[in-house]
Design a protein around this motif. Structure first.
Motif, PDB file in Angstrom:
ATOM      1  N   TYR A 286       0.865  -1.180   0.000  1.00 31.78           N
ATOM      2  CA  TYR A 286       0.000   0.000   0.000  1.00 31.78           C
ATOM      3  C   TYR A 286       0.905   1.233   0.000  1.00 31.78           C
ATOM      4  CZ  TYR A 286       1.161  -0.082   4.968  1.00 31.78           C
ATOM      5  OH  TYR A 286       1.849  -0.110   6.148  1.00 31.78           O
ATOM      6  N   PRO A 287       0.435   2.384  -0.488  1.00 33.70           N
ATOM      7  CA  PRO A 287       1.273   3.588  -0.519  1.00 33.70           C
ATOM      8  C   PRO A 287       1.643   4.029   0.887  1.00 33.70           C
ATOM      9  CG  PRO A 287      -0.677   3.835  -1.909  1.00 33.70           C
ATOM     10  CD  PRO A 287      -0.886   2.614  -1.096  1.00 33.70           C
ATOM     11  N   ALA A 288       2.908   4.339   1.103  1.00 34.00           N
ATOM     12  CA  ALA A 288       3.370   4.749   2.434  1.00 34.00           C
ATOM     13  C   ALA A 288       2.627   5.993   2.921  1.00 34.00           C
ATOM     14  CB  ALA A 288       4.870   5.009   2.397  1.00 34.00           C
ATOM     15  N   GLU A 289       2.257   6.880   1.987  1.00 32.88           N
ATOM     16  CA  GLU A 289       1.574   8.126   2.369  1.00 32.88           C
ATOM     17  C   GLU A 289       0.183   7.882   2.929  1.00 32.88           C
ATOM     18  OE1 GLU A 289       3.184   8.935  -1.827  1.00 32.88           O
ATOM     19  OE2 GLU A 289       3.045   7.199  -0.472  1.00 32.88           O
ATOM     20  N   ALA A 290      -0.369   6.683   2.649  1.00 33.37           N
ATOM     21  CA  ALA A 290      -1.718   6.385   3.137  1.00 33.37           C
ATOM     22  C   ALA A 290      -1.735   6.109   4.639  1.00 33.37           C
ATOM     23  CB  ALA A 290      -2.289   5.182   2.386  1.00 33.37           C
ATOM     24  N   LYS A 291      -0.567   5.777   5.182  1.00 34.81           N
ATOM     25  CA  LYS A 291      -0.481   5.518   6.621  1.00 34.81           C
ATOM     26  C   LYS A 291      -0.139   6.820   7.341  1.00 34.81           C
ATOM     27  CE  LYS A 291       1.430   2.303  10.002  1.00 34.81           C
ATOM     28  NZ  LYS A 291       2.283   1.106  10.198  1.00 34.81           N
ATOM     29  N   LYS A 292      -1.142   7.406   7.938  1.00 30.94           N
ATOM     30  CA  LYS A 292      -0.972   8.707   8.585  1.00 30.94           C
ATOM     31  C   LYS A 292      -0.671   8.527  10.070  1.00 30.94           C
ATOM     32  CE  LYS A 292      -4.038  10.786   5.177  1.00 30.94           C
ATOM     33  NZ  LYS A 292      -5.266  11.551   4.924  1.00 30.94           N
ATOM     34  N   GLU A 293      -0.452   9.644  10.714  1.00 33.00           N
ATOM     35  CA  GLU A 293      -0.131   9.609  12.142  1.00 33.00           C
ATOM     36  C   GLU A 293      -1.241   8.927  12.932  1.00 33.00           C
ATOM     37  OE1 GLU A 293       0.788  12.860  15.606  1.00 33.00           O
ATOM     38  OE2 GLU A 293       1.570  13.253  13.596  1.00 33.00           O
ATOM     39  N   LYS A 294      -2.466   9.174  12.521  1.00 33.63           N
ATOM     40  CA  LYS A 294      -3.635   8.513  13.130  1.00 33.63           C
ATOM     41  C   LYS A 294      -4.401   7.784  12.029  1.00 33.63           C
ATOM     42  CE  LYS A 294      -7.573   9.497  16.207  1.00 33.63           C
ATOM     43  NZ  LYS A 294      -8.424   8.484  15.603  1.00 33.63           N
ATOM     44  N   PRO A 295      -4.744   6.508  12.264  1.00 32.42           N
ATOM     45  CA  PRO A 295      -5.473   5.769  11.222  1.00 32.42           C
ATOM     46  C   PRO A 295      -6.762   6.481  10.830  1.00 32.42           C
ATOM     47  CG  PRO A 295      -4.739   4.285  12.947  1.00 32.42           C
ATOM     48  CD  PRO A 295      -4.481   5.679  13.440  1.00 32.42           C
ATOM     49  N   VAL A 296      -7.114   6.350   9.557  1.00 33.56           N
ATOM     50  CA  VAL A 296      -8.312   6.984   9.018  1.00 33.56           C
ATOM     51  C   VAL A 296      -9.531   6.112   9.309  1.00 33.56           C
ATOM     52  CG1 VAL A 296      -9.451   7.726   6.883  1.00 33.56           C
ATOM     53  CG2 VAL A 296      -7.006   8.136   7.204  1.00 33.56           C
ATOM     54  N   LYS A 297     -10.628   6.744   9.635  1.00 29.75           N
ATOM     55  CA  LYS A 297     -11.857   6.031   9.962  1.00 29.75           C
ATOM     56  C   LYS A 297     -12.504   5.450   8.706  1.00 29.75           C
ATOM     57  CE  LYS A 297     -16.481   6.779  11.938  1.00 29.75           C
ATOM     58  NZ  LYS A 297     -17.400   7.756  12.573  1.00 29.75           N
TER      59      LYS A 297
END
Length: 357
Positions: free
Chosen positions: A176-187
């Motif tokens: 998966y794209p590294a940018e998709a993993k943010k500081e807080k997971p997306v709902k």
């Protein structure tokens, strides 16, 4: 020649005339031992006479005797005769037959293939099939399954352990794209059968860069159950129910298993494929669990999938009419047909390919 136990036995002259010139039987203690299918083939061509208790048997009498003494004798004879008439040297073995490459024969080179004969009516347990494949692979032979149908036609399959995630790798640099993993997971929210991700930025990254899900509209992404759990386990998503209750990964897995009874075994294989760089997507249109891409570089030009895959349980039985249909469909669309099972953390991948002898 005399029937002795499970063999038809001839003298030293038979060794010279049948084994040395035609590759029939096996020499032992100065005599020649023929298996019943070999003897039936030679008897049908007038090459030998067969005695039982001093009485000479004609062909019909002998094959009836052989069929009573040996399971599926008539099917083995059909396959043996077919292979011989195609010009192969064939010897009986523990897996029914050893087949030599064209130009080869016993005493002058080794066999190329093991052939196992099965009726279309008799299922093959996965455990039995793996044992047969192991036996062939241990001596570096090709394993061929010869299935005899209702009308005595034979279909040959090359069957092998296909380490689809080991012998070759997928082409995606990351699952998966590294940018998709943010500081807080997306709902993301679990509806009745789908998970909907409403964060546009993450939805675009997952869909456009890694072919996750399907766009619902410009902002939202519809995700399958395996995709959702995989992204949640990797900290990209945080999963919720429609009432706002947070779902742990374990809770989500339980709910997914209620929605799809095969979810658990499918997810185990899905996860391994993703981590090896493949892109697994639903194989529903092909009647399988997954269609699998080696790499998807652009959604503007999606390549053909490499293979079709069914996730199966360890006690699975291959019912050959259904298996034949799946293989034929896969071959017709230029794909490999693979079955995958999880043996407590060790995955087994078995590939079928219809071949011509």
């Amino acid at each position: 020649m005399q029937i002795k136990g499970n063999y038809v036995v001839g003298d030293a002259q038979a060794v010279a005339t049948l084994y040395e010139t035609g590759g029939f039987g096996r020499p032992r203690d100065g005599s020649l031992q023929l298996r019943f299918v070999e003897a039936a083939y030679l008897l049908s061509r007038g090459k030998i006479a067969i005695l039982k208790n001093g009485k000479e048997l004609d062909f019909d009498e002998f094959i009836q005797f052989a069929a009573l003494a040996e399971d599926f004798f008539e099917l083995k004879y059909i396959v043996y005769k077919d292979l011989k008439e195609r010009g192969y040297y064939v010897q009986s073995s523990a897996t029914d037959f050893r087949v030599y490459p064209r130009g080869g024969k016993p005493g002058k080179g080794s066999a190329k293939s093991y052939v196992f004969v099965r009726s279309e009516r008799v299922p093959i347990p996965l455990s039995e099939l793996l044992g047969l494949i192991n036996e062939a692979q241990n001596v570096r032979k090709q394993f061929i399954l010869a299935v005899v149908d209702e009308e005595s036609d034979i279909t040959f399959y090359d069957v092998k352990r296909s380490d689809a995630v080991g012998s070759f790798e997928g082409g995606m640099s990351a699952p998966y794209p590294a940018e998709a993993k943010k500081e807080k997971p997306v709902k993301a929210v679990l509806f009745k059968e789908r998970v909907i991700l409403s964060d546009k930025e993450t939805a675009d990254l997952l869909y456009n860069r890694a072919f996750f899900g399907r766009k619902m509209d410009d902002e939202r992404l519809l995700l399958s159950l395996p995709e959702s759990l995989y992204l949640a386990e990797n900290g990209v998503l945080e999963l919720y129910e429609m009432d706002g209750k947070r779902l742990s990964n374990e809770d989500f897995s339980k709910k997914a298993s209620l929605i799809d009874s095969e979810f658990s075994k499918k997810y185990t294989i899905y996860k391994e494929l993703k981590e090896k760089g493949f892109v697994p997507k639903t194989g529903f249109k092909f009647g399988t669990h997954f269609r699998v891409y080696r790499k998807v570089e652009s959604l503007d030009k999606i390549p053909h999938s490499e293979f079709l895959l069914n996730a199966i349980s360890t006690d699975y039985e291959f019912h050959l009419p259904a298996t034949s249909g799946a293989i034929r469909l896969a071959n017709s669309v230029h794909k490999r047909m693979i079955y995958a099972a999880d043996f407590g953390g060790k995955r087994e991948y078995v590939e079928f390919e219809r071949i011509k002898m």
